[in-house]
Design a protein around this motif. Structure first.
Motif, mmCIF file in Angstrom:
data_model
loop_
_atom_site.group_PDB
_atom_site.id
_atom_site.type_symbol
_atom_site.label_atom_id
_atom_site.label_comp_id
_atom_site.label_asym_id
_atom_site.label_seq_id
_atom_site.Cartn_x
_atom_site.Cartn_y
_atom_site.Cartn_z
ATOM 1 N N SER A 183 15.696 -23.053 -88.418
ATOM 2 C CA SER A 183 16.738 -23.262 -87.245
ATOM 3 C C SER A 183 16.811 -25.123 -86.722
ATOM 4 C CB SER A 183 15.713 -22.861 -86.176
ATOM 5 O OG SER A 183 16.723 -22.840 -85.262
ATOM 6 N N TRP A 209 18.327 -26.024 -84.247
ATOM 7 C CA TRP A 209 17.679 -26.441 -83.243
ATOM 8 C C TRP A 209 16.143 -26.199 -82.343
ATOM 9 C CZ3 TRP A 209 20.360 -25.857 -77.815
ATOM 10 C CH2 TRP A 209 21.696 -26.692 -78.414
ATOM 11 N N ILE A 211 14.049 -23.624 -82.118
ATOM 12 C CA ILE A 211 13.661 -22.811 -80.900
ATOM 13 C C ILE A 211 13.018 -22.333 -81.083
ATOM 14 C CG2 ILE A 211 13.984 -21.459 -80.388
ATOM 15 C CD1 ILE A 211 17.090 -22.388 -79.673
ATOM 16 N N LEU A 256 15.932 -19.807 -74.572
ATOM 17 C CA LEU A 256 17.546 -19.692 -75.662
ATOM 18 C C LEU A 256 16.649 -18.396 -77.272
ATOM 19 C CD1 LEU A 256 17.227 -23.317 -76.223
ATOM 20 C CD2 LEU A 256 19.094 -21.986 -75.508
ATOM 21 N N ASP A 314 17.588 -18.674 -80.726
ATOM 22 C CA ASP A 314 18.648 -19.052 -82.243
ATOM 23 C C ASP A 314 18.629 -17.695 -82.957
ATOM 24 O OD1 ASP A 314 18.673 -20.224 -84.684
ATOM 25 O OD2 ASP A 314 18.341 -21.687 -84.382
ATOM 26 N N VAL A 335 23.405 -19.988 -81.627
ATOM 27 C CA VAL A 335 22.202 -20.074 -80.131
ATOM 28 C C VAL A 335 22.681 -19.709 -79.058
ATOM 29 C CG1 VAL A 335 20.839 -22.214 -79.039
ATOM 30 C CG2 VAL A 335 21.037 -22.417 -81.563
ATOM 31 N N ARG A 349 19.707 -28.987 -75.825
ATOM 32 C CA ARG A 349 18.672 -29.210 -77.298
ATOM 33 C C ARG A 349 17.685 -29.684 -77.375
ATOM 34 N NH1 ARG A 349 22.264 -29.735 -83.414
ATOM 35 N NH2 ARG A 349 20.397 -29.822 -84.399
#
Length: 323
Positions: free
Chosen positions: A8, A10, A12, A76, A78, A145, A180
């Motif tokens: 991932s 990000w 997350i 959020l 992903d 995302v 982020r």
């Protein structure tokens, strides 16, 4: 292992523990039932399974992986997915009281509802309202995302169901950087800091929406009020106050700022700044013993002669006449 689905970018949730991690052979006659059953088992109420269908291929497998992270009343996801079609409707499905934003990193999402279509290709942000369910198609190897937040927090244009923007646009880039960072630091934030991060993210989201749909009658007045408020606080403090700085502070383009003043103000941006400075200067001429030269310098006029000329044009008398 599919490289795109394994890491991932990000960060997350827990990178080692996706909420959903499913592989289904496309050739399986029962592929849709297997997909739905496994999704419900893994995702449960945390990531409800939408109505969806897999294409039929003689070889290869479908892969889906989803990480999820709650950020107060936002969340959020992903998401990695191979080719799939479905709908956001159905039980537990389309989050009708939410705004859903897809930040596409690779591949493509295509959405359709009530005759409106929207495409979230790689490098784009797609913001959708969800009173009505959307039909969607996902291209193979798509990673996105998804940000979900309460619909009550966003004034969405009445005539639109989706708004798109480039991720590289200033307003979108600022929002995504904030989002982020918040996701990465969330576990270490106290309640006050988390609330501040939430509110900052919301303001940046509104800035993105305003920048994209400012022509809508609901948004121009809000931006104009915000711009005037910012100008008011900087009239005395910032001798270099200009449209570029005002637009940057409000997370909109200069062109958008000019349009807002053109639609709702009697003068352009810098004309408004000058008028307010002259009005403040006039109040000080009446209420203080400062000289004309001192007041001219205080309110950032080039010199007293420029101030006198502008003052006389605005109030049809010289600065000393009112004393």
């Amino acid at each position: 292992m599919i490289p795109e689905a394994s890491v991932s970018p990000w960060r997350i949730g827990d990178p080692s523990t996706p909420v959903v991690d499913i592989t289904v052979p496309y050739a399986n006659e029962n592929r849709n039932r297997v997909l739905l059953s496994e999704w419900r088992r893994q995702g449960g109420e945390r990531v409800p399974a939408p109505p969806m269908l897999l294409p039929r291929h003689s070889e290869g497998t479908y892969r889906a992986r989803i990480w999820k992270q709650n950020l107060l009343d936002f969340f959020l996801e992903d998401q990695y997915s191979d080719a799939l079609a479905g709908s956001t409707g159905g039980p537990g499905g389309h989050l009708e009281d939410r705004i859903v934003t897809s930040v596409t990193l690779s591949g493509e999402w295509r959405f359709t509802t009530q005759g409106q279509r929207s495409t979230a290709a790689a490098g784009m942000v797609c913001v959708r309202r969800n009173e009505d369910p959307w039909d969607f198609e996902i291209a193979r190897g798509t990673r996105a995302v998804t940000l979900v937040l309460p619909a009550s927090e966003i004034r969405f244009p009445a005539n639109l169901r989706a708004v798109t923007a480039e991720q590289a646009s200033p307003a979108a880039a600022l929002l995504l950087a904030q989002l982020r960072l918040w996701a990465e630091l969330a576990d270490g934030l106290g309640a006050a800091a988390a609330g501040a991060a939430r509110n900052a993210t919301l303001e940046l989201f509104r800035g993105l929406m305003n920048d994209q749909v400012i022509d809508d009658a609901e948004f121009a007045p809000a931006l104009l009020r915000a711009a005037m408020g910012h100008i008011e606080t900087r009239l005395l403090a910032d001798p270099d106050l200009n449209p570029q700085g005002i637009a940057a502070a409000l997370n909109v383009s200069v062109r958008t700022l000019y349009r807002a003043f053109g639609q709702g103000a009697t003068s352009p941006v810098m004309g408004y700044v000058r008028e307010r400075r002259l009005e403040c200067a006039r109040a000080e001429l009446i209420s203080t013993r400062l000289t004309v030269s001192e007041i001219a310098a205080r309110w950032h006029f080039a010199d007293s002669s420029h101030f006198v000329k502008a003052y006389k044009k605005r109030f049809t008398e010289t600065p000393t006449a009112g004393r």
